[in-house]
Design an enzyme around this catalytic site. Structure first.
Site, PDB file in Angstrom:
ATOM      1  N   GLY A  28      40.813 -18.401  -4.577  1.00  0.00           N
ATOM      2  CA  GLY A  28      39.093 -18.216  -5.197  1.00  0.00           C
ATOM      3  C   GLY A  28      38.934 -17.507  -5.660  1.00  0.00           C
ATOM      4  O   GLY A  28      39.041 -16.290  -5.831  1.00  0.00           O
ATOM      5  N   ILE A  83      33.325 -15.853   6.170  1.00  0.00           N
ATOM      6  CA  ILE A  83      32.227 -16.311   5.245  1.00  0.00           C
ATOM      7  C   ILE A  83      31.512 -17.633   5.306  1.00  0.00           C
ATOM      8  O   ILE A  83      32.166 -18.867   5.306  1.00  0.00           O
ATOM      9  CB  ILE A  83      32.946 -16.587   4.193  1.00  0.00           C
ATOM     10  N   LYS A 125      23.833 -22.928   2.440  1.00  0.00           N
ATOM     11  CA  LYS A 125      23.687 -24.428   3.117  1.00  0.00           C
ATOM     12  C   LYS A 125      24.265 -25.207   5.022  1.00  0.00           C
ATOM     13  O   LYS A 125      24.218 -25.795   5.456  1.00  0.00           O
ATOM     14  CB  LYS A 125      24.699 -25.444   2.262  1.00  0.00           C
ATOM     15  N   VAL A 137      26.995 -17.534  -5.667  1.00  0.00           N
ATOM     16  CA  VAL A 137      27.252 -16.539  -6.786  1.00  0.00           C
ATOM     17  C   VAL A 137      28.275 -16.649  -7.872  1.00  0.00           C
ATOM     18  O   VAL A 137      28.251 -17.615  -8.357  1.00  0.00           O
ATOM     19  CB  VAL A 137      28.829 -16.051  -5.241  1.00  0.00           C
ATOM     20  N   ARG A 152      21.699 -34.555  -6.563  1.00  0.00           N
ATOM     21  CA  ARG A 152      22.683 -35.237  -6.199  1.00  0.00           C
ATOM     22  C   ARG A 152      22.930 -35.865  -4.694  1.00  0.00           C
ATOM     23  O   ARG A 152      22.010 -35.212  -3.702  1.00  0.00           O
ATOM     24  CB  ARG A 152      23.902 -34.624  -6.640  1.00  0.00           C
TER      25      ARG A 152
END
Length: 620
Positions: free
Chosen positions: A296, A410, A414, A452, A544
């Protein structure tokens, strides 16, 4: 081979030139001593007898002081200093030699002074005349330049860029003026070009000098200053480019090829991270390091940073076959000697993890694998918990059994006062790591940060795609803000936290000032050469599912403590009832196993009392 021969040829020519100047200066000194008249025969014979030794002494000093490290094309003050040292040393050795072997009155003392001054003139002047001849185009405008250039920044980078444009652009670019925010430079000249004004007057200067393009030559500029300069450049209506940041400008020279378009990272990027690389290296160099989610955005950058530190082995676990293939190929090309193992698998597969860790024997684990798309996870509570929480537990338990030294989770902003399923699942993962850190020798360290820039699935690549398609660009709310940091900065600070953490801490990365997302969209449209609201429409679509208007980095109950590292803060957590938490985890796992999402939702709300769901968490 050709480049080496060219360098050898140029240095040999320079050495021969300097040797030829020694006799000119030596006999010229005698001639000057006798008032430009014929040198008396006795002194002339003495000069001839001593000359071979004087010649050898000077040749040795020229080589010893490195007169041929510099290039005449770029002769500068350091080259003059080297010449001065070489001439002075040669003069002192020569005087000593003459004093030791002859009677000093046979060679007038003033000869050595005159010889040194003449030699300085004869060695230095050709070098600087050669450079002046190469640079003379600064003062002669090309007859039909294709682009008249305004340079922002009258510092060393601006001066170097102006020289490069005039010399090596083949007449394509003509630098015509500078602008600079230092009022002390206004009205002065640099390389024959006037520093015309400060940056707010860029539109006026562009009109006055008929500028075609603007080049920003301030590699060390802050993001706030870059935003201001870009706004002035945009107001001029002319295209503009910039040099890369100072930490990326690795070459000693500024070249035309290094100029590039201003990116959104230039506007939102932050000051370079100051890290304790020695501590990080001691923690990771020579150790076996595992990165989950290594294909990722964050995981792959972590792999690159770890690879630089020469680990004993790097082990990558990744669920996506393509992402794993991509990072595997990159790392093998860049670090072919590194011991690298790549595994395709899920972090919530306990059997796979036990088998893997027994074989790979990692000492340090960076857990970057997670689902992170907030709206998509909002009605998929079971899958979010299965991956983000129980995947963390599976990997952590395997790391404990293997006796790993460090486990770094990590996390995300949120997880603070979450309103989303994603945030709640990450908060539970934080709580688990704190809970388990008191029960094992493995150090469990948590790192929490915001968005990021340019990571997969983030808003920046989405906006790029929408702009490329001609719009509209969709913004959830005109007031919505988010924290941003660069991928490299986030990864390096994760390494720092993992190196200094003692276990059970939550390190929070200093994210700076939150960025307004509508401003971000407008700037990206402008940087693409379009006008917001004219060429590209911006649509406000509303928040959203699971989204906040503003994210947070800390809970109110957390006391914030500084660390020895400016961009690394410590959130002192309140206690967790370990027995109750363990029982709730078991109940939550059972609810997920039987797809009882309503029960799972109730347990999540109970375990994370700050959790206030902004929309339904289940009901696919």
């Amino acid at each position: 081979m050709i480049d080496w021969f060219a360098r050898f040829r140029n240095r040999t020519a320079a050495f021969v030139h300097d040797l030829c100047m020694v006799p000119v200066a030596w006999f010229g000194a005698f001639w000057l001593r006798f008032n430009l008249e014929i040198i008396p025969e006795a002194f002339l014979w003495r000069a001839l007898a001593l000359f071979p030794v004087i010649w050898l002494i000077h040749a040795a000093m020229f080589l010893y002081f490195g007169l041929y490290r510099g290039v005449w094309r770029f002769a500068s003050m350091p080259d003059f200093v080297r010449i001065l040292k070489a001439v002075a040393a040669a003069a002192l050795v020569s005087v000593g030699f003459v004093f030791a072997l002859t009677q000093m009155h046979l060679v007038p003392r003033s000869v050595f002074v005159l010889h040194g001054l003449l030699l300085l003139l004869l060695l230095g002047t050709p070098r600087f005349l050669y450079r002046w001849a190469k640079d003379h185009r600064f003062y002669v405008h090309p007859p039909n330049p294709r682009n008249r250039v305004l340079i922002v920044g009258a510092g060393s980078a601006g001066e170097a860029l102006a020289r490069e444009l005039a010399q090596n652009s083949g007449g394509e670019y003509e630098p015509v003026a500078f602008v600079d925010d230092d009022p002390g430079k206004i009205g002065k000249e640099l390389r024959g070009l006037r520093v015309a004004a400060q940056t707010p007057k860029i539109p006026r200067i562009v009109s006055r000098y008929a500028v075609d393009q603007i080049f920003i030559a301030i590699p060390s500029v802050s993001s706030e200053a870059m935003q201001r300069i870009v706004a002035h450049c945009e107001a001029s209506g002319k295209p503009f480019r910039t040099l890369p940041p100072l930490q990326d400008l690795l070459s000693g020279r500024v070249t035309i090829q290094e100029l590039r378009k201003v990116s959104i990272e230039d506007l939102l990027g932050r000051e370079p991270v100051s890290l304790d690389w020695e501590t990080i290296r001691r923690e990771l160099s020579g150790r076996r390091v595992l990165v989950s989610g290594g294909g990722g955005s964050i995981g792959s950058e972590l792999c690159r940073q770890v690879a630089r530190l020469e680990p004993a082995a790097l082990i990558i676990v990744e669920h996506s076959e393509f992402n794993l293939y991509r990072i595997d190929r990159e790392l093998r090309e860049r670090w072919p000697a590194m011991e690298l193992y790549t595994y395709l698998g899920d972090v919530h597969d306990a059997g796979f993890l036990d088998h893997l860790l027994q074989r790979a024997r990692p000492e340090v684990v960076f857990h970057a694998a997670a689902y992170k798309h907030v709206p998509m996870l909002q009605n998929q509570l079971r899958e979010a918990l299965r991956n983000n929480l129980f995947g963390t537990i599976s990997l952590a338990e395997a790391a404990k059994r293997q006796g790993c030294r460090t486990f770094v989770l990590i996390s995300t902003d949120k997880a603070v006062n979450p309103v989303s399923v994603m945030g709640a699942s990450k908060r539970l993962a934080e709580m688990y790591c704190q809970h388990v850190s008191t029960q094992t020798a493995t150090r469990f360290v948590i790192v929490r940060f915001g968005n990021v820039l340019d990571s997969a699935g983030s808003v920046v690549p989405l906006f790029r795609q929408q702009i490329a398609a001609g719009g509209p660009v969709t913004v959830t709310d005109p007031n919505v803000t988010r924290y941003f940091m660069t991928l490299q900065e986030a990864s390096q600070l994760i390494l720092q936290a993992g190196a200094v953490g003692q276990g059970g801490e939550i390190f929070v990365l200093d994210m700076g000032t939150p960025i307004n997302i509508k401003y971000l969209a407008e700037q990206m449209i402008l940087l693409s050469g379009k006008t917001p609201g004219v060429d590209i429409r911006i649509d406000i679509i509303g928040l959203r599912p699971g989204e906040k208007l503003h994210e947070e980095l800390f809970y109110k109950q957390e006391s914030i403590m500084p660390t020895a590292y400016p961009k690394l803060q410590l959130a002192q957590q309140y206690g967790i009832d370990s027995q109750r938490f363990a029982a709730s985890l078991q109940a939550l796992r059972s609810a997920c196993n039987v797809y009882d999402e309503e029960r799972a939702a109730a347990l999540v709300s109970e375990m994370v009392p700050e959790f206030r769901a902004a929309s339904p968490m289940c009901g696919r």
